[in-house]
Design a protein around this motif. Structure first.
Motif, PDB file in Angstrom:
ATOM      1  N   PHE A 111       0.830  -1.203   0.000  1.00  0.00           N
ATOM      2  CA  PHE A 111       0.000   0.000   0.000  1.00  0.00           C
ATOM      3  C   PHE A 111       0.867   1.257   0.000  1.00  0.00           C
ATOM      4  N   CYS A 112       2.054   1.163   0.598  1.00  0.00           N
ATOM      5  CA  CYS A 112       2.999   2.291   0.538  1.00  0.00           C
ATOM      6  C   CYS A 112       3.435   2.508  -0.911  1.00  0.00           C
ATOM      7  N   ARG A 113       3.733   1.410  -1.603  1.00  0.00           N
ATOM      8  CA  ARG A 113       4.112   1.496  -3.014  1.00  0.00           C
ATOM      9  C   ARG A 113       2.959   2.079  -3.838  1.00  0.00           C
ATOM     10  N   LYS A 114       1.753   1.676  -3.523  1.00  0.00           N
ATOM     11  CA  LYS A 114       0.566   2.173  -4.222  1.00  0.00           C
ATOM     12  C   LYS A 114       0.397   3.677  -4.040  1.00  0.00           C
ATOM     13  N   SER A 115       0.894   4.215  -2.927  1.00  0.00           N
ATOM     14  CA  SER A 115       0.745   5.639  -2.629  1.00  0.00           C
ATOM     15  C   SER A 115       1.803   6.515  -3.289  1.00  0.00           C
ATOM     16  N   LEU A 116       2.827   5.912  -3.885  1.00  0.00           N
ATOM     17  CA  LEU A 116       3.897   6.699  -4.496  1.00  0.00           C
ATOM     18  C   LEU A 116       3.395   7.673  -5.560  1.00  0.00           C
ATOM     19  N   PRO A 117       2.492   7.265  -6.470  1.00  0.00           N
ATOM     20  CA  PRO A 117       1.995   8.229  -7.460  1.00  0.00           C
ATOM     21  C   PRO A 117       1.273   9.413  -6.828  1.00  0.00           C
ATOM     22  N   ASP A 118       0.593   9.187  -5.700  1.00  0.00           N
ATOM     23  CA  ASP A 118      -0.075  10.285  -5.004  1.00  0.00           C
ATOM     24  C   ASP A 118       0.948  11.287  -4.475  1.00  0.00           C
ATOM     25  N   ILE A 119       2.033  10.763  -3.933  1.00  0.00           N
ATOM     26  CA  ILE A 119       3.099  11.627  -3.419  1.00  0.00           C
ATOM     27  C   ILE A 119       3.718  12.436  -4.557  1.00  0.00           C
ATOM     28  N   GLU A 120       4.001  11.785  -5.672  1.00  0.00           N
ATOM     29  CA  GLU A 120       4.618  12.477  -6.797  1.00  0.00           C
ATOM     30  C   GLU A 120       3.692  13.549  -7.366  1.00  0.00           C
ATOM     31  N   ARG A 121       2.409  13.247  -7.419  1.00  0.00           N
ATOM     32  CA  ARG A 121       1.450  14.229  -7.932  1.00  0.00           C
ATOM     33  C   ARG A 121       1.371  15.442  -7.018  1.00  0.00           C
ATOM     34  N   LEU A 122       1.356  15.210  -5.723  1.00  0.00           N
ATOM     35  CA  LEU A 122       1.327  16.321  -4.774  1.00  0.00           C
ATOM     36  C   LEU A 122       2.585  17.187  -4.897  1.00  0.00           C
ATOM     37  N   LEU A 123       3.734  16.547  -5.030  1.00  0.00           N
ATOM     38  CA  LEU A 123       4.984  17.295  -5.171  1.00  0.00           C
ATOM     39  C   LEU A 123       4.995  18.109  -6.453  1.00  0.00           C
ATOM     40  N   ALA A 124       4.449  17.548  -7.520  1.00  0.00           N
ATOM     41  CA  ALA A 124       4.435  18.240  -8.815  1.00  0.00           C
ATOM     42  C   ALA A 124       3.488  19.437  -8.812  1.00  0.00           C
ATOM     43  N   GLU A 125       2.371  19.300  -8.132  1.00  0.00           N
ATOM     44  CA  GLU A 125       1.329  20.339  -8.180  1.00  0.00           C
ATOM     45  C   GLU A 125       1.452  21.390  -7.081  1.00  0.00           C
ATOM     46  N   ASP A 126       2.022  21.013  -5.948  1.00  0.00           N
ATOM     47  CA  ASP A 126       2.044  21.904  -4.782  1.00  0.00           C
ATOM     48  C   ASP A 126       3.484  22.323  -4.478  1.00  0.00           C
ATOM     49  N   LYS A 127       3.843  23.489  -4.935  1.00  0.00           N
ATOM     50  CA  LYS A 127       5.222  23.962  -4.760  1.00  0.00           C
ATOM     51  C   LYS A 127       5.500  24.495  -3.357  1.00  0.00           C
ATOM     52  N   ASP A 164      12.679   5.594  -4.201  1.00  0.00           N
ATOM     53  CA  ASP A 164      11.893   5.272  -5.397  1.00  0.00           C
ATOM     54  C   ASP A 164      12.428   4.028  -6.107  1.00  0.00           C
ATOM     55  N   ALA A 165      13.754   3.913  -6.170  1.00  0.00           N
ATOM     56  CA  ALA A 165      14.366   2.791  -6.880  1.00  0.00           C
ATOM     57  C   ALA A 165      14.098   1.461  -6.178  1.00  0.00           C
ATOM     58  N   LEU A 166      14.138   1.452  -4.842  1.00  0.00           N
ATOM     59  CA  LEU A 166      13.904   0.199  -4.130  1.00  0.00           C
ATOM     60  C   LEU A 166      12.448  -0.243  -4.279  1.00  0.00           C
ATOM     61  N   TYR A 167      11.534   0.688  -4.195  1.00  0.00           N
ATOM     62  CA  TYR A 167      10.129   0.323  -4.412  1.00  0.00           C
ATOM     63  C   TYR A 167       9.924  -0.211  -5.827  1.00  0.00           C
ATOM     64  N   ALA A 168      10.634   0.361  -6.775  1.00  0.00           N
ATOM     65  CA  ALA A 168      10.504  -0.088  -8.164  1.00  0.00           C
ATOM     66  C   ALA A 168      11.011  -1.513  -8.341  1.00  0.00           C
ATOM     67  N   GLU A 169      11.958  -1.936  -7.495  1.00  0.00           N
ATOM     68  CA  GLU A 169      12.509  -3.289  -7.594  1.00  0.00           C
ATOM     69  C   GLU A 169      11.566  -4.346  -7.020  1.00  0.00           C
ATOM     70  N   GLY A 170      10.629  -3.927  -6.202  1.00  0.00           N
ATOM     71  CA  GLY A 170       9.705  -4.892  -5.588  1.00  0.00           C
ATOM     72  C   GLY A 170      10.026  -5.115  -4.129  1.00  0.00           C
ATOM     73  N   ARG A 171      10.123  -6.343  -3.683  1.00  0.00           N
ATOM     74  CA  ARG A 171      10.399  -6.657  -2.287  1.00  0.00           C
ATOM     75  C   ARG A 171      11.784  -6.157  -1.873  1.00  0.00           C
ATOM     76  N   PRO A 172      11.933  -5.745  -0.608  1.00  0.00           N
ATOM     77  CA  PRO A 172      13.224  -5.242  -0.132  1.00  0.00           C
ATOM     78  C   PRO A 172      14.181  -6.373   0.246  1.00  0.00           C
ATOM     79  N   THR A 173      14.444  -7.259  -0.694  1.00  0.00           N
ATOM     80  CA  THR A 173      15.376  -8.360  -0.433  1.00  0.00           C
ATOM     81  C   THR A 173      16.802  -7.823  -0.398  1.00  0.00           C
ATOM     82  N   ALA A 174      17.708  -8.602   0.154  1.00  0.00           N
ATOM     83  CA  ALA A 174      19.108  -8.191   0.206  1.00  0.00           C
ATOM     84  C   ALA A 174      19.647  -7.941  -1.197  1.00  0.00           C
ATOM     85  N   ALA A 175      19.256  -8.806  -2.141  1.00  0.00           N
ATOM     86  CA  ALA A 175      19.717  -8.652  -3.520  1.00  0.00           C
ATOM     87  C   ALA A 175      19.218  -7.353  -4.136  1.00  0.00           C
ATOM     88  N   ASN A 176      17.957  -7.017  -3.898  1.00  0.00           N
ATOM     89  CA  ASN A 176      17.401  -5.784  -4.455  1.00  0.00           C
ATOM     90  C   ASN A 176      18.025  -4.546  -3.822  1.00  0.00           C
TER      91      ASN A 176
END
Length: 249
Positions: A111-127, A164-176
């Motif tokens: 659900f945190c990953r799902k919220s990333l677009p909301d965060i980015e939209r807020l940052l883009a629109e609200d200076k 952002d990069a770790l969320y994009a990789e998926g699970r926070p495994t040691a390899a990721n």
């Protein structure tokens, strides 16, 4: 109805009865304190309140929600410095913004990953918005390992890129985690040396303590102004809460 729900209903009824009785007593006695109300008047007031609650039981959860919000607001105010002061570079947006949104998250939280677009939209629109990111690794041992590396990335000035990069990789495994470290050119030796530091443990422990004080039910959880929001509430709810915080100053 579960025992917990019964307890909430009873507590809510008591809360409403007390508030209503006080208000009605003041009216009956011309503005005098409740102590000035006779026993007969008090009995009548309690009967009216009881009848109203029985006829309108839907107001009990509403009243309890109001009470919880009031309690949360007090807890936010008591912990505001700890909540809104970011760890190193773990923030984004306008550093001197007129509104601060704080998100508590876990790298293993979908659900945190799902919220990333909301965060980015807020940052883009609200200076005028500043977003503070707080580690709340509660879902798995992998979460805590990733949180410590995230804090290290914040100290190296690459928090948002790592986040952002770790969320994009998926699970926070040691390899990721290692993959993202290499991709961003983070100082792995420094990270390894700092990963078990008391500084990072203190930050994580403090975030967990605040989460308990504010009654978080999981991740993501948000704080803006005097409001606490739990879950992936969405862009509209976050935007409305930010607007309300600005209105209240």
């Amino acid at each position: 109805m579960t025992p917990k729900e019964k307890t909430i209903m009873i507590a809510g009824g008591a809360f409403l009865a007390g508030a209503a009785a006080t208000a009605l007593a003041a009216t009956v006695s011309g503005g005098a304190s409740i102590a000035g109300v006779s026993e007969a008047e008090r009995t009548k007031i309690e009967a009216v309140v009881r009848a109203y609650i029985l006829d309108h039981p839907e107001i009990i959860p509403e009243a309890m929600q109001k009470l919880e919000q009031k309690q949360a607001a007090g807890a936010v105010e008591a912990n505001r410095a700890q909540i809104e002061t970011p760890f190193a570079g773990a923030w984004a947006g306008n550093e001197k913004g007129d509104a601060t949104l704080v998100v508590f998250y876990d790298y293993a939280c979908g659900f945190c990953r799902k919220s990333l677009p909301d965060i980015e939209r807020l940052l883009a629109e609200d200076k005028g918005l500043k977003i503070v990111f707080r580690e709340l690794p509660i879902l798995s041992p992998e979460s805590e390992v990733a949180a410590r590396v995230s804090l290290a990335a914040a100290k190296q000035g690459k928090f948002k890129a790592f986040h952002d990069a770790l969320y994009a990789e998926g699970r926070p495994t040691a390899a990721n985690v290692e993959k993202v470290e290499a991709k961003l050119g983070l100082d792995s030796k420094r990270i390894a040396a700092e990963a078990g530091s008391g500084e990072y443990q203190k930050e994580i422990d403090a975030n967990i303590a605040v989460a308990r004080a504010l009654g978080f039910t999981g991740t993501p959880s948000w704080v803006v102004g005097d409001q606490v929001l739990n879950g992936a509430v969405g862009y509209d709810a976050l935007k409305a809460a930010i607007a309300d915080a600005r209105k209240k100053g």
